[in-house]
Design a protein around this motif. Structure first.
Motif, PDB file in Angstrom:
ATOM      1  N   GLU A   1       0.844  -1.184   0.000  1.00  0.00           N
ATOM      2  CA  GLU A   1       0.000   0.000   0.000  1.00  0.00           C
ATOM      3  C   GLU A   1       0.887   1.245   0.000  1.00  0.00           C
ATOM      4  N   PRO A   2       0.373   2.370  -0.504  1.00  0.00           N
ATOM      5  CA  PRO A   2       1.183   3.598  -0.502  1.00  0.00           C
ATOM      6  C   PRO A   2       1.729   3.949   0.882  1.00  0.00           C
ATOM      7  N   SER A   3       0.980   3.636   1.937  1.00  0.00           N
ATOM      8  CA  SER A   3       1.439   3.964   3.294  1.00  0.00           C
ATOM      9  C   SER A   3       2.615   3.118   3.742  1.00  0.00           C
ATOM     10  N   HIS A   4       2.920   2.054   3.000  1.00  0.00           N
ATOM     11  CA  HIS A   4       4.068   1.199   3.326  1.00  0.00           C
ATOM     12  C   HIS A   4       5.374   1.771   2.785  1.00  0.00           C
ATOM     13  N   LEU A   5       5.307   2.851   2.028  1.00  0.00           N
ATOM     14  CA  LEU A   5       6.449   3.329   1.256  1.00  0.00           C
ATOM     15  C   LEU A   5       6.995   4.661   1.753  1.00  0.00           C
ATOM     16  N   MET A   6       8.312   4.804   1.628  1.00  0.00           N
ATOM     17  CA  MET A   6       8.976   6.100   1.736  1.00  0.00           C
ATOM     18  C   MET A   6       9.947   6.196   0.565  1.00  0.00           C
ATOM     19  N   THR A   7       9.839   7.250  -0.225  1.00  0.00           N
ATOM     20  CA  THR A   7      10.751   7.406  -1.351  1.00  0.00           C
ATOM     21  C   THR A   7      11.945   8.274  -0.957  1.00  0.00           C
ATOM     22  N   THR A   8      13.053   8.045  -1.671  1.00  0.00           N
ATOM     23  CA  THR A   8      14.309   8.756  -1.423  1.00  0.00           C
ATOM     24  C   THR A   8      14.944   9.108  -2.759  1.00  0.00           C
ATOM     25  N   ASN A   9      15.970   9.936  -2.726  1.00  0.00           N
ATOM     26  CA  ASN A   9      16.674  10.292  -3.967  1.00  0.00           C
ATOM     27  C   ASN A   9      17.774   9.269  -4.255  1.00  0.00           C
ATOM     28  N   GLY A  10      17.346   8.022  -4.465  1.00  0.00           N
ATOM     29  CA  GLY A  10      18.252   6.926  -4.750  1.00  0.00           C
ATOM     30  C   GLY A  10      18.226   5.889  -3.640  1.00  0.00           C
ATOM     31  N   VAL A  11      18.729   4.696  -3.955  1.00  0.00           N
ATOM     32  CA  VAL A  11      18.729   3.621  -2.971  1.00  0.00           C
ATOM     33  C   VAL A  11      19.856   3.785  -1.960  1.00  0.00           C
ATOM     34  N   SER A  12      20.946   4.444  -2.328  1.00  0.00           N
ATOM     35  CA  SER A  12      22.015   4.688  -1.339  1.00  0.00           C
ATOM     36  C   SER A  12      21.489   5.459  -0.123  1.00  0.00           C
ATOM     37  N   PRO A  13      20.741   6.572  -0.301  1.00  0.00           N
ATOM     38  CA  PRO A  13      20.144   7.227   0.869  1.00  0.00           C
ATOM     39  C   PRO A  13      19.175   6.321   1.626  1.00  0.00           C
ATOM     40  N   ALA A  14      18.469   5.447   0.893  1.00  0.00           N
ATOM     41  CA  ALA A  14      17.557   4.512   1.565  1.00  0.00           C
ATOM     42  C   ALA A  14      18.334   3.574   2.481  1.00  0.00           C
ATOM     43  N   ILE A  15      19.473   3.086   2.010  1.00  0.00           N
ATOM     44  CA  ILE A  15      20.320   2.211   2.829  1.00  0.00           C
ATOM     45  C   ILE A  15      20.799   2.965   4.063  1.00  0.00           C
ATOM     46  N   GLU A  16      21.256   4.190   3.858  1.00  0.00           N
ATOM     47  CA  GLU A  16      21.734   4.979   4.989  1.00  0.00           C
ATOM     48  C   GLU A  16      20.611   5.228   5.992  1.00  0.00           C
TER      49      GLU A  16
END
Length: 430
Positions: free
Chosen positions: A100-115
């Motif tokens: 669901e959309p509420s399960h998501l957080m977007t970032t400016n790339g996967v590297s920031p997501a990892i951090e």
């Protein structure tokens, strides 16, 4: 000498980057017409095979509404973007629980997501498991600002993607706890694997989940190559394993679903590193989203990225055709490369059916051709030979390889560049 005005952590980054040949390579890139003597860069994981098709689609579609020039709906991505990602990934990842959309957080790339997830799950000094060999940039992504050390897992003679390999993760947890008195808080997978180009079997994922449940460790499955899978037309052993997302496994009786998190992005499956769009999928842990809401401003994807990604993922006809064609081209590039390596006596890791690269043993071939090489650092010697021939590869050292002499070649930048790269590699070894 002027005293450094940098922090110790910043100075450490300066020191670590000193002598990195990457910047010389990037400023002198090969072009058959304008710079035929430039560097061939087959060390960076980029896929240009489908650029013409993607650009044709995006350039016809782009008409930017004014709201994308504002902060819009905040740092975690617009409602439209999250809806389009959720629908797209539900179609392709086959999650047990629909995203669901509420399960998501977007970032400016996967590297920031990892951090972000490293910061959210582990305090400074607490460990995060990472099996060898690993994607080299995982180290700074995980550790540089979070202060959480990577616990690199050795597999010795076991296959890193095997059931036996999971036992090595447990040994690493116990050893780290005994040595430091600190906990291991997360286990990072790259699935499909970088640099091995293989997928974790379902039974191995389940065993990893049971391990994470036992020690209350977060499982982070980086699935950035999830759709970059292909038919291996060259190798029949080991048999390639089909990709199955960690989200496609029912966690009931296996793991607390609040411990399972998946990362995905546009960089690899759509050959669009420059779009800078990553996503954290955490379906059963609202605290993760609450915590990261406060840091989202530092990794917000641009309005243009938000709009472009939504346009693309909303078009099922185009994306389905794109993915199929991309997978066909990946298969062709892999087949051409591995056949060439076989013809020239270069060992490579078999069973690959995903991602952009081939893991190959240039050190072994160099020693066969130069038995007088002796005990010198074979990886450094081969790298210098490669740079003299103006070809750049990623060394096994950068991937934490347990064995010397292995290199990763990226095969997805077009046949002309790839053929020149392979010719230069063979010439460098000779």
């Amino acid at each position: 000498m002027t005293q450094s005005v940098l922090s110790n952590r910043a100075q450490a980054v300066v020191n670590a980057g000193a002598g990195n040949p990457m910047w010389d390579v990037m400023s002198d890139v090969w072009c058959p017409a304008k710079n035929p003597n430039g560097y061939i860069n087959v060390g960076v994981a980029e896929n240009t095979l489908m650029h013409d098709e993607l650009l044709k689609f995006l350039n016809q579609k782009l008409e930017l509404p004014a709201k994308y020039l504002t902060y819009n709906e905040g740092g975690t991505g617009s409602s439209r973007l999250k809806k389009s990602i959720a629908s797209f990934l539900n179609h392709h990842l086959k999650p047990v629980t629909p995203i669901e959309p509420s399960h998501l957080m977007t970032t400016n790339g996967v590297s920031p997501a990892i951090e972000h997830v490293a910061w959210a799950f582990a305090d400074p000094g607490e460990g995060i498991l990472l099996g060898r060999p690993y994607y080299g940039m995982f180290i700074p992504d995980i550790s540089l600002r979070s202060g959480s050390p990577v616990v690199a897992v050795k597999f010795d003679e076991h296959d890193p993607l095997s059931l036996e390999g999971v036992d090595k993760y447990e040994e690493a947890i116990l050893e780290f706890q005994q040595r430091t008195g600190k906990k291991v808080k997360a286990l990072m997978l790259c699935h499909p694997h970088n640099p091995l180009g293989r997928c974790y079997p379902r039974e191995v994922l389940i065993k990893i989940m049971r391990l994470c449940q036992k020690y209350q460790v977060h499982l982070i499955s980086d699935e950035i190559y999830a759709l970059s899978i292909f038919e291996n037309t060259v190798d029949d052993h080991p048999a390639p394993v089909p990709f199955e997302s960690a989200l496609s496994i029912d966690p009931a009786g296996i793991i607390d679903p609040g411990l399972v998190h998946v990362l995905w992005g546009m960089s690899k499956d759509f050959g669009a590193n420059g779009i800078r769009l990553g996503v954290i999928i955490s379906q059963a842990n609202r605290n993760v989203h609450s915590a990261l809401q406060g840091t989202a401003l530092y990794s917000q994807a641009s309005g243009i990225t938000d709009h472009l990604t939504s346009l693309l993922l909303e078009d099922y006809d185009f994306t389905n055709q794109y993915i199929q064609q991309n997978q066909k081209k990946l298969s062709e590039a892999h087949g051409y490369t591995t056949s060439y390596l076989k013809q020239h006596g270069i060992e490579y890791a078999t069973g690959c059916n995903a991602a952009f690269f081939v893991w190959m043993n240039l050190g072994k071939r160099y020693r066969e051709l130069h038995p007088e090489a002796g005990s010198e650092d074979i990886e450094e010697k081969v790298m210098q030979c490669l740079l003299q021939k103006k070809v750049f590869l990623a060394t096994g050292f950068l991937f934490g390889s347990e064995k010397k002499g292995w290199f990763r070649i990226v095969v997805t930048q077009g046949h002309e560049l790839l053929s020149v790269a392979l010719q230069r590699i063979v010439a460098a070894l000779e």
